[in-house]
Design an enzyme around this catalytic site. Structure first.
Site, mmCIF file in Angstrom:
data_model
loop_
_atom_site.group_PDB
_atom_site.id
_atom_site.type_symbol
_atom_site.label_atom_id
_atom_site.label_comp_id
_atom_site.label_asym_id
_atom_site.label_seq_id
_atom_site.Cartn_x
_atom_site.Cartn_y
_atom_site.Cartn_z
ATOM 1 N N HIS A 24 -9.768 1.699 -0.326
ATOM 2 C CA HIS A 24 -9.577 2.386 0.955
ATOM 3 C C HIS A 24 -10.910 2.366 1.698
ATOM 4 C CE1 HIS A 24 -5.889 3.849 -0.804
ATOM 5 N NE2 HIS A 24 -5.584 4.529 0.283
ATOM 6 N N HIS A 34 1.083 4.927 -2.526
ATOM 7 C CA HIS A 34 0.608 5.666 -3.708
ATOM 8 C C HIS A 34 1.817 6.224 -4.438
ATOM 9 C CE1 HIS A 34 -3.603 5.727 -2.203
ATOM 10 N NE2 HIS A 34 -2.971 5.579 -1.050
ATOM 11 N N GLU A 80 -10.481 4.191 7.022
ATOM 12 C CA GLU A 80 -9.313 5.042 7.310
ATOM 13 C C GLU A 80 -9.847 6.303 7.984
ATOM 14 O OE1 GLU A 80 -7.374 6.861 3.895
ATOM 15 O OE2 GLU A 80 -5.629 7.462 5.073
ATOM 16 N N ASP A 98 2.175 4.227 2.750
ATOM 17 C CA ASP A 98 1.066 5.025 2.196
ATOM 18 C C ASP A 98 1.560 6.147 1.266
ATOM 19 O OD1 ASP A 98 -1.584 5.519 1.780
ATOM 20 O OD2 ASP A 98 -2.041 6.272 3.777
ATOM 21 N N ASP A 99 2.022 7.242 1.822
ATOM 22 C CA ASP A 99 2.539 8.375 1.031
ATOM 23 C C ASP A 99 3.796 8.857 1.764
ATOM 24 O OD1 ASP A 99 0.087 8.867 -0.810
ATOM 25 O OD2 ASP A 99 -0.751 8.799 1.215
ATOM 26 N N HIS A 142 0.844 -1.199 0.000
ATOM 27 C CA HIS A 142 0.000 0.000 0.000
ATOM 28 C C HIS A 142 0.875 1.244 0.000
ATOM 29 C CE1 HIS A 142 -3.952 2.032 1.258
ATOM 30 N NE2 HIS A 142 -3.051 3.004 1.189
HETATM 31 N N1 ADE Z 1 -4.554 9.003 -1.829
HETATM 32 C C1 ADE Z 1 -3.284 9.143 -1.464
HETATM 33 N N2 ADE Z 1 -3.125 8.862 -0.155
HETATM 34 C C2 ADE Z 1 -4.327 8.509 0.317
HETATM 35 C C3 ADE Z 1 -4.811 8.095 1.582
HETATM 36 N N3 ADE Z 1 -4.005 7.965 2.644
HETATM 37 N N4 ADE Z 1 -6.115 7.848 1.705
HETATM 38 C C4 ADE Z 1 -6.928 7.972 0.640
HETATM 39 N N5 ADE Z 1 -6.529 8.347 -0.560
HETATM 40 C C5 ADE Z 1 -5.233 8.613 -0.728
HETATM 41 ZN ZN ZN Z 2 -3.554 4.996 0.878
#
Ligand code: ADE
Ligand code: ZN
Length: 336
Positions: free
Chosen positions: A196, A18, A199, A277-278, A16
């Site tokens: 998703h 992006h 969250e 995640d990011d 996971h």
């Molecule tokens: N797009 C990029 N990061 C995200 C996240 N944590 N939750 C939902 N969409 C996303």
């Molecule tokens: Zn995500």
């Protein structure tokens, strides 16, 4: 607690992350410069991350930074450099989410966007031995019709490195069920799916995803903890949870490790994984996730290896590749 240098060599797998959110500020600046894109200096912080406030603002910041990606070579470089950095931290497998909507907004075709990522994956495998794969994602807040367009483009140009279909974006817009046509189209073409859920929204969003979409994994899914019956069902069905603790702390879903439900989900029999995640937005990396989970949850190296196994077993890559990856995990000797 394990020492950090021994954790560095533990084989890791991430399912996971992006891709548009994986480019660090220095790479975003490089791409913006070569593509003549002007980005506000306020986008960047002094300590190597991006400036954002709450979850909707994070999504806008992410869109702004990723607007620096204009060409196939940009997608190639983000993919290659991300996989290179993951390999340096012991990752053997990484699945990246990638959004054709972001590429299209910058005038790129689905094919160019795909070619860039495929080149990055092939070059990183050649240079670092890390296996990368792609999950094409639609963006929830752009709505169900755009999602169908993304699914249509994905199945029209299937590539062996594209191993799944998913959805990111703002969970507070639309319902999971609204996206059933897009997910059904991807699933009918043989792509396994994740979305998703749980969250920023609660357990009901996980319930909706499980009732209405053909998913075998959940992006985050951690707020399922608010409904014990749902947790039992996730465990019973073997649905894999793509947990991203440091992302959850950054966006305010949970306060810290003492507050995070991952250990309870694990104890209830759910298949949990660790993911970044990011990464530059949340000042994390896959290696940092493993290290901090060892410190914060008290995980042993053997438990971390099991988390890697969960990620590989839940990965959307082909079965033969999974066997190879699992062999690498089994061959790892825990330092005592
Ligand atoms: N797009 C990029 N990061 C995200 C996240 N944590 N939750 C939902 N969409 C996303
Ligand atoms: Zn995500």
């Amino acid at each position: 607690m394990s020492n950090l240098s021994s954790l560095k060599s533990i084989p890791k797998a991430e399912i996971h992350c992006h891709l548009e959110g994986a480019a660090p500020p220095d790479l975003v600046r490089r791409m913006a410069e070569r593509n003549n894109v002007e980005l506000p200096e306020a986008l960047f912080t002094d300590d190597g991350t991006f400036r954002w406030t709450d979850f909707p603002d994070f999504l806008n910041t992410y869109d702004m930074a990723s607007s620096s990606m204009r060409k196939a070579v940009d997608y190639r470089d983000v993919t290659y450099e991300y996989l290179r950095d993951c390999a340096a931290e012991g990752a053997i497998y990484v699945e990246v989410f990638s959004s054709p909507d972001h590429a299209a907004t910058m005038g790129m075709s689905y094919g160019d966007h795909l070619t860039g990522m495929v080149d990055g994956i092939d070059d990183a495998f050649r240079d670092f031995g890390i296996v990368g794969r792609i999950i094409v994602t639609c963006v929830r807040h752009l709505g169900p019709e755009r999602a169908v367009d993304v699914a249509r483009a994905t199945v029209a140009e299937l590539h062996p490195h594209v191993v799944g279909f998913g959805m990111g974006g703002n969970e507070m817009d639309f319902t999971q069920a609204d996206f059933r046509p897009a997910f059904d189209m991807a699933a009918a073409a043989g792509l396994p799916c994740t979305t998703h859920a749980g969250e920023v929204d609660g357990a009901q969003s996980v319930r909706d995803a499980m009732d209405h979409l053909p998913i075998t994994r959940l992006g985050h899914g951690v707020r399922a903890i608010e409904n014990p019956d749902l947790v039992a069902e996730i465990a019973e069905k073997g649905i894999v949870l793509e947990c991203c603790p440091i992302s959850n702390f950054a966006t305010g879903v949970y306060k810290d490790y003492s507050d995070h439900p991952l250990p309870k989900l694990m104890a209830a029999g759910c298949k949990v994984t660790l993911n970044s995640d990011d990464p530059p937005y949340f000042a994390t990396t896959i290696g940092h996730e493993y290290e901090q989970a060892a410190a914060g949850f008290g995980f042993t190296p053997a438990q971390l290896l099991d988390i890697t196994r969960n990620a590989i077993n839940g990965a959307f890559v082909d079965a033969a590749t999974k066997v190879d990856l699992l062999q690498k995990v089994d061959a790892y000797q825990i330092e005592t």
